[in-house]
Motif scaffolding. Structure first.
Motif, PDB file in Angstrom:
ATOM      1  N   LEU A 117      -1.287 -78.488  16.300  1.00 47.62           N
ATOM      2  CA  LEU A 117      -2.258 -79.377  15.671  1.00 47.62           C
ATOM      3  C   LEU A 117      -3.672 -79.066  16.150  1.00 47.62           C
ATOM      4  O   LEU A 117      -4.604 -79.040  15.355  1.00 47.62           O
ATOM      5  N   LEU A 118      -3.844 -78.885  17.430  1.00 44.02           N
ATOM      6  CA  LEU A 118      -5.138 -78.521  18.006  1.00 44.02           C
ATOM      7  C   LEU A 118      -4.973 -77.170  18.686  1.00 44.02           C
ATOM      8  O   LEU A 118      -4.384 -77.068  19.755  1.00 44.02           O
ATOM      9  N   VAL A 119      -5.523 -76.144  18.060  1.00 45.34           N
ATOM     10  CA  VAL A 119      -5.360 -74.782  18.566  1.00 45.34           C
ATOM     11  C   VAL A 119      -6.708 -74.285  19.074  1.00 45.34           C
ATOM     12  O   VAL A 119      -7.703 -74.337  18.337  1.00 45.34           O
ATOM     13  N   PRO A 120      -6.776 -73.818  20.323  1.00 48.33           N
ATOM     14  CA  PRO A 120      -8.050 -73.276  20.816  1.00 48.33           C
ATOM     15  C   PRO A 120      -8.390 -71.964  20.107  1.00 48.33           C
ATOM     16  O   PRO A 120      -7.502 -71.159  19.811  1.00 48.33           O
ATOM     17  N   ILE A 121      -9.667 -71.749  19.822  1.00 48.13           N
ATOM     18  CA  ILE A 121     -10.090 -70.500  19.178  1.00 48.13           C
ATOM     19  C   ILE A 121     -11.288 -69.919  19.919  1.00 48.13           C
ATOM     20  O   ILE A 121     -12.094 -70.644  20.495  1.00 48.13           O
ATOM     21  N   ASN A 122     -11.366 -68.611  19.910  1.00 46.78           N
ATOM     22  CA  ASN A 122     -12.489 -67.873  20.480  1.00 46.78           C
ATOM     23  C   ASN A 122     -12.789 -68.243  21.932  1.00 46.78           C
ATOM     24  O   ASN A 122     -13.931 -68.463  22.300  1.00 46.78           O
ATOM     25  N   CYS A 123     -11.732 -68.360  22.749  1.00 47.32           N
ATOM     26  CA  CYS A 123     -11.929 -68.638  24.166  1.00 47.32           C
ATOM     27  C   CYS A 123     -10.705 -68.141  24.934  1.00 47.32           C
ATOM     28  O   CYS A 123      -9.721 -67.684  24.342  1.00 47.32           O
ATOM     29  N   ALA A 124     -10.767 -68.261  26.256  1.00 45.13           N
ATOM     30  CA  ALA A 124      -9.660 -67.793  27.090  1.00 45.13           C
ATOM     31  C   ALA A 124      -8.391 -68.608  26.855  1.00 45.13           C
ATOM     32  O   ALA A 124      -7.283 -68.103  26.999  1.00 45.13           O
ATOM     33  N   LEU A 125      -8.535 -69.866  26.478  1.00 42.86           N
ATOM     34  CA  LEU A 125      -7.369 -70.703  26.211  1.00 42.86           C
ATOM     35  C   LEU A 125      -6.570 -70.190  25.004  1.00 42.86           C
ATOM     36  O   LEU A 125      -5.363 -70.369  24.936  1.00 42.86           O
ATOM     37  N   ASP A 127      -5.960 -67.051  24.260  1.00 42.13           N
ATOM     38  CA  ASP A 127      -5.064 -66.005  24.749  1.00 42.13           C
ATOM     39  C   ASP A 127      -3.855 -66.613  25.456  1.00 42.13           C
ATOM     40  O   ASP A 127      -2.718 -66.160  25.274  1.00 42.13           O
ATOM     41  N   GLU A 128      -4.098 -67.657  26.247  1.00 39.28           N
ATOM     42  CA  GLU A 128      -2.990 -68.331  26.940  1.00 39.28           C
ATOM     43  C   GLU A 128      -2.060 -69.001  25.921  1.00 39.28           C
ATOM     44  O   GLU A 128      -0.843 -68.939  26.031  1.00 39.28           O
ATOM     45  N   TYR A 129      -2.656 -69.627  24.917  1.00 37.88           N
ATOM     46  CA  TYR A 129      -1.892 -70.262  23.844  1.00 37.88           C
ATOM     47  C   TYR A 129      -0.997 -69.237  23.157  1.00 37.88           C
ATOM     48  O   TYR A 129       0.193 -69.478  22.932  1.00 37.88           O
ATOM     49  N   MET A 130      -1.538 -68.069  22.823  1.00 41.16           N
ATOM     50  CA  MET A 130      -0.771 -67.018  22.148  1.00 41.16           C
ATOM     51  C   MET A 130       0.383 -66.537  23.029  1.00 41.16           C
ATOM     52  O   MET A 130       1.490 -66.304  22.552  1.00 41.16           O
ATOM     53  N   ALA A 131       0.138 -66.435  24.337  1.00 39.24           N
ATOM     54  CA  ALA A 131       1.175 -65.965  25.261  1.00 39.24           C
ATOM     55  C   ALA A 131       2.300 -66.998  25.400  1.00 39.24           C
ATOM     56  O   ALA A 131       3.479 -66.650  25.413  1.00 39.24           O
ATOM     57  N   VAL A 132       1.941 -68.254  25.504  1.00 35.91           N
ATOM     58  CA  VAL A 132       2.935 -69.305  25.714  1.00 35.91           C
ATOM     59  C   VAL A 132       3.729 -69.582  24.440  1.00 35.91           C
ATOM     60  O   VAL A 132       4.954 -69.700  24.468  1.00 35.91           O
ATOM     61  N   ARG A 133       3.072 -69.651  23.284  1.00 37.65           N
ATOM     62  CA  ARG A 133       3.739 -70.012  22.030  1.00 37.65           C
ATOM     63  C   ARG A 133       4.509 -68.857  21.406  1.00 37.65           C
ATOM     64  O   ARG A 133       5.421 -69.074  20.624  1.00 37.65           O
ATOM     65  N   GLY A 139      -2.138 -67.364  14.570  1.00 40.80           N
ATOM     66  CA  GLY A 139      -3.184 -66.396  14.855  1.00 40.80           C
ATOM     67  C   GLY A 139      -4.508 -66.825  14.242  1.00 40.80           C
ATOM     68  O   GLY A 139      -4.567 -67.766  13.434  1.00 40.80           O
ATOM     69  N   ASN A 140      -5.604 -66.143  14.604  1.00 43.61           N
ATOM     70  CA  ASN A 140      -6.923 -66.500  14.107  1.00 43.61           C
ATOM     71  C   ASN A 140      -7.002 -66.422  12.577  1.00 43.61           C
ATOM     72  O   ASN A 140      -7.753 -67.166  11.958  1.00 43.61           O
ATOM     73  N   THR A 141      -6.218 -65.565  11.974  1.00 46.83           N
ATOM     74  CA  THR A 141      -6.273 -65.424  10.509  1.00 46.83           C
ATOM     75  C   THR A 141      -5.609 -66.603   9.806  1.00 46.83           C
ATOM     76  O   THR A 141      -5.885 -66.866   8.632  1.00 46.83           O
ATOM     77  N   LYS A 142      -4.762 -67.347  10.496  1.00 48.65           N
ATOM     78  CA  LYS A 142      -4.080 -68.497   9.887  1.00 48.65           C
ATOM     79  C   LYS A 142      -4.786 -69.817  10.162  1.00 48.65           C
ATOM     80  O   LYS A 142      -4.366 -70.853   9.669  1.00 48.65           O
ATOM     81  N   LEU A 143      -5.826 -69.798  10.977  1.00 45.40           N
ATOM     82  CA  LEU A 143      -6.508 -71.038  11.326  1.00 45.40           C
ATOM     83  C   LEU A 143      -7.618 -71.368  10.339  1.00 45.40           C
ATOM     84  O   LEU A 143      -8.248 -70.595   9.779  1.00 45.40           O
TER      85      LEU A 143
END
Length: 143
Positions: A117-125, A127-133, A139-143
């Motif tokens: 629901l709330l996805v961090p974009i353009n920050c270090a979070l 990358d962490e989100y992508m690794a954990v999920r 991805g950025n193209t789907k946001l």
């Protein structure tokens, strides 16, 4: 699965059993509440009781047979009598309606993936989100 318990089989609870009073008036009151939402008019109530008393056994089954023939059972609104009747009087509202609070429970099959629901974009979070999920990450193209 929300607040309830998931049951895969219908026979898990066997069946619904309702025990009604042997007193015909009490049984009629219970069935009126259950089958018509307590909308049974006095005329229909008298007809049901007359039918019940005129049957051989006069039991709860006779009350059920007569109840399903009433207009109150077969309609959703308040039944109105047929024939001449006095004109309806207009009711004047007594003031603004009271406010009230209601609890509304929506059951959405499948629910919501709150981590998307709330996805961090353009920050270090991000990358962490992508690794954990992993594959579930957006991805950025789907946001």
């Amino acid at each position: 699965y929300g607040f309830g318990v998931k049951v895969d089989r219908c026979d898990a609870m066997d069946s619904l059993k309702l025990t009604l009073s042997s007193n015909s008036t009490e049984a009629l009151n219970d069935l009126d509440l259950l089958l018509t939402g307590s909308r049974l008019t006095s005329h229909a109530r008298e007809a049901v009781m007359t039918y019940t008393q005129n049957t051989q056994n006069g039991d709860v089954k006779a009350i059920q047979e007569a109840m399903v023939l009433t207009p109150e059972f077969n309609t959703l609104g308040a039944p109105k009598p047929v024939g001449p009747r006095a004109p309806e009087t207009q009711t004047v509202p007594k003031g603004p309606p009271r406010s009230y609070k209601a609890v509304v429970n929506l059951y959405l099959g499948g629910g919501a993936d709150t981590f998307n629901l709330l996805v961090p974009i353009n920050c270090a979070l991000h990358d962490e989100y992508m690794a954990v999920r992993g594959e579930a990450a957006l991805g950025n193209t789907k946001l």
